[in-house]
Motif scaffolding. Structure first.
Motif, PDB file in Angstrom:
ATOM      1  N   ALA A  77       0.831  -1.207   0.000  1.00 24.01           N
ATOM      2  CA  ALA A  77       0.000   0.000   0.000  1.00 24.01           C
ATOM      3  C   ALA A  77       0.866   1.257   0.000  1.00 24.01           C
ATOM      4  O   ALA A  77       0.587   2.212  -0.734  1.00 24.01           O
ATOM      5  CB  ALA A  77      -0.932  -0.008   1.214  1.00 24.01           C
ATOM      6  N   ASN A  78       1.912   1.248   0.806  1.00 26.34           N
ATOM      7  CA  ASN A  78       2.784   2.423   0.875  1.00 26.34           C
ATOM      8  C   ASN A  78       3.545   2.633  -0.430  1.00 26.34           C
ATOM      9  O   ASN A  78       3.756   3.776  -0.858  1.00 26.34           O
ATOM     10  CB  ASN A  78       3.749   2.299   2.058  1.00 26.34           C
ATOM     11  N   PHE A  79       3.970   1.539  -1.054  1.00 33.66           N
ATOM     12  CA  PHE A  79       4.635   1.646  -2.362  1.00 33.66           C
ATOM     13  C   PHE A  79       3.664   2.229  -3.408  1.00 33.66           C
ATOM     14  O   PHE A  79       4.003   3.151  -4.142  1.00 33.66           O
ATOM     15  CB  PHE A  79       5.117   0.268  -2.827  1.00 33.66           C
ATOM     16  N   GLU A  80       2.462   1.668  -3.457  1.00 30.44           N
ATOM     17  CA  GLU A  80       1.499   2.067  -4.490  1.00 30.44           C
ATOM     18  C   GLU A  80       1.063   3.521  -4.342  1.00 30.44           C
ATOM     19  O   GLU A  80       0.751   4.187  -5.328  1.00 30.44           O
ATOM     20  CB  GLU A  80       0.284   1.138  -4.446  1.00 30.44           C
ATOM     21  N   ASN A  81       1.050   4.025  -3.120  1.00 27.54           N
ATOM     22  CA  ASN A  81       0.609   5.397  -2.870  1.00 27.54           C
ATOM     23  C   ASN A  81       1.734   6.422  -2.975  1.00 27.54           C
ATOM     24  O   ASN A  81       1.506   7.610  -2.746  1.00 27.54           O
ATOM     25  CB  ASN A  81      -0.033   5.489  -1.480  1.00 27.54           C
ATOM     26  N   SER A  82       2.929   5.970  -3.326  1.00 28.26           N
ATOM     27  CA  SER A  82       4.077   6.879  -3.399  1.00 28.26           C
ATOM     28  C   SER A  82       4.303   7.361  -4.832  1.00 28.26           C
ATOM     29  O   SER A  82       3.826   6.736  -5.788  1.00 28.26           O
ATOM     30  CB  SER A  82       5.338   6.167  -2.907  1.00 28.26           C
ATOM     31  N   PRO A  83       5.055   8.458  -4.993  1.00 25.80           N
ATOM     32  CA  PRO A  83       5.376   8.937  -6.344  1.00 25.80           C
ATOM     33  C   PRO A  83       6.320   8.006  -7.096  1.00 25.80           C
ATOM     34  O   PRO A  83       6.528   8.169  -8.290  1.00 25.80           O
ATOM     35  CB  PRO A  83       6.061  10.292  -6.091  1.00 25.80           C
ATOM     36  N   PHE A  84       6.887   7.024  -6.392  1.00 16.87           N
ATOM     37  CA  PHE A  84       7.903   6.144  -6.987  1.00 16.87           C
ATOM     38  C   PHE A  84       7.352   4.752  -7.274  1.00 16.87           C
ATOM     39  O   PHE A  84       8.109   3.805  -7.491  1.00 16.87           O
ATOM     40  CB  PHE A  84       9.107   6.027  -6.027  1.00 16.87           C
ATOM     41  N   HIS A  85       6.027   4.610  -7.258  1.00 19.37           N
ATOM     42  CA  HIS A  85       5.395   3.282  -7.279  1.00 19.37           C
ATOM     43  C   HIS A  85       5.807   2.419  -8.467  1.00 19.37           C
ATOM     44  O   HIS A  85       5.878   1.196  -8.351  1.00 19.37           O
ATOM     45  CB  HIS A  85       3.866   3.418  -7.238  1.00 19.37           C
ATOM     46  N   SER A  86       6.130   3.036  -9.611  1.00 21.36           N
ATOM     47  CA  SER A  86       6.467   2.247 -10.798  1.00 21.36           C
ATOM     48  C   SER A  86       7.811   1.538 -10.659  1.00 21.36           C
ATOM     49  O   SER A  86       8.117   0.619 -11.420  1.00 21.36           O
ATOM     50  CB  SER A  86       6.489   3.139 -12.045  1.00 21.36           C
ATOM     51  N   ARG A  87       8.615   1.945  -9.688  1.00 24.48           N
ATOM     52  CA  ARG A  87       9.953   1.355  -9.503  1.00 24.48           C
ATOM     53  C   ARG A  87      10.041   0.484  -8.254  1.00 24.48           C
ATOM     54  O   ARG A  87      11.123   0.042  -7.878  1.00 24.48           O
ATOM     55  CB  ARG A  87      11.013   2.469  -9.416  1.00 24.48           C
ATOM     56  N   LEU A  88       8.905   0.236  -7.624  1.00 25.69           N
ATOM     57  CA  LEU A  88       8.884  -0.473  -6.349  1.00 25.69           C
ATOM     58  C   LEU A  88       8.005  -1.721  -6.424  1.00 25.69           C
ATOM     59  O   LEU A  88       6.873  -1.661  -6.915  1.00 25.69           O
ATOM     60  CB  LEU A  88       8.348   0.439  -5.248  1.00 25.69           C
ATOM     61  N   LYS A  89       8.521  -2.836  -5.922  1.00 28.19           N
ATOM     62  CA  LYS A  89       7.749  -4.080  -5.891  1.00 28.19           C
ATOM     63  C   LYS A  89       8.116  -4.842  -4.625  1.00 28.19           C
ATOM     64  O   LYS A  89       9.263  -4.791  -4.170  1.00 28.19           O
ATOM     65  CB  LYS A  89       8.065  -4.935  -7.129  1.00 28.19           C
ATOM     66  N   ASN A  90       7.163  -5.544  -4.054  1.00 36.46           N
ATOM     67  CA  ASN A  90       7.480  -6.369  -2.886  1.00 36.46           C
ATOM     68  C   ASN A  90       6.624  -7.629  -2.888  1.00 36.46           C
ATOM     69  O   ASN A  90       5.553  -7.677  -3.497  1.00 36.46           O
ATOM     70  CB  ASN A  90       7.278  -5.586  -1.589  1.00 36.46           C
TER      71      ASN A  90
END
Length: 233
Positions: A77-90
């Motif tokens: 949720a925190n990744f998806e709501n951030s401006p960097f979401h396209s570069r983050l996966k978990n």
């Protein structure tokens, strides 16, 4: 539980997942992320460290794993709501059985460091129940690229043992930052960085507070693009 707000993103928190803390922030500002393209965070918790590093390095891609399913959902949720979401996966994953063809330029972790006890408070995040230092080091050595770096924050008293274990896996200490809570106090944490190349160790001190409840100038400088400070200058 209230979210923790930074300048460019916010961290949703939960009573079942280790909260935003100073150790995570310190690794987020001090880890050597400048030249990394592929970054792995072991034990994401809320996703704090990866989010901070993603802000610092706009070209890197981040992959996080955590054995705690609640933490994985929170990080997602925190990744998806951030401006960097396209570069983050978990993903929900135990490091001991984690397999990937990717070799990482930077591996970061704020690992559990208390011996197993009867306390249930933040058990997976704080106690070496599911992950100890040897397991972390062994796995990191197999997942790092040839020029990769392992960056961790651990208690000062655990430093010599961690460094000794790392050597057994051909990981040489390259950087050591002695973290002091307040000016003139003993070192309480260490940020340690390792690589496969033996070199002169860069050692420095980092003081969080210059006096009680007054952050040091270096701390303010390194966190100025993250924290929303009030009456600190």
């Amino acid at each position: 539980m209230k979210p923790f707000r930074f300048k460019h993103f916010e961290i949703q928190q939960s009573k079942d997942v280790f909260r935003v803390g100073t150790d995570g922030v310190l690794l987020g500002i001090l880890a050597d992320a400048e030249n990394a393209s592929e970054v792995l965070e072991i034990g994401t918790g809320t996703g704090l460290i990866s989010l901070m590093l993603a802000q610092r390095n706009p070209d890197a891609h981040f992959f996080g794993i955590d054995i705690n399913e609640e933490a994985v959902l929170l990080t997602k949720a925190n990744f998806e709501n951030s401006p960097f979401h396209s570069r983050l996966k978990n993903i929900h994953q135990d490091l001991k059985t984690f397999e990937t063809k990717t070799k990482f330029d930077l591996i970061v972790s704020n690992p559990p460091y208390f011996e197993e006890s009867s306390s249930d408070k933040d058990k997976l995040a704080r106690q070496t129940v599911e992950l100890n230092f040897k397991q972390l080091i062994k796995a990191s050595a197999s997942l790092m690229s040839e020029q990769g770096v392992l960056s961790v924050i651990i208690p000062a008293e655990a430093g010599s043992g961690f460094i000794e274990t790392a050597l057994k896996y051909r990981l040489f200490l390259k950087r050591k930052i002695n973290i002091k809570g307040i000016d003139g106090s003993k070192t309480k944490r260490l940020v340690l960085e390792f690589s496969f190349t033996e070199a002169v160790i860069k050692e420095s001190d980092f003081v969080i507070e210059k006096s009680p409840r007054q952050y040091s100038d270096p701390y303010l400088e390194l966190t100025k693009e993250f924290h929303i400070f009030k009456n600190q200058h």
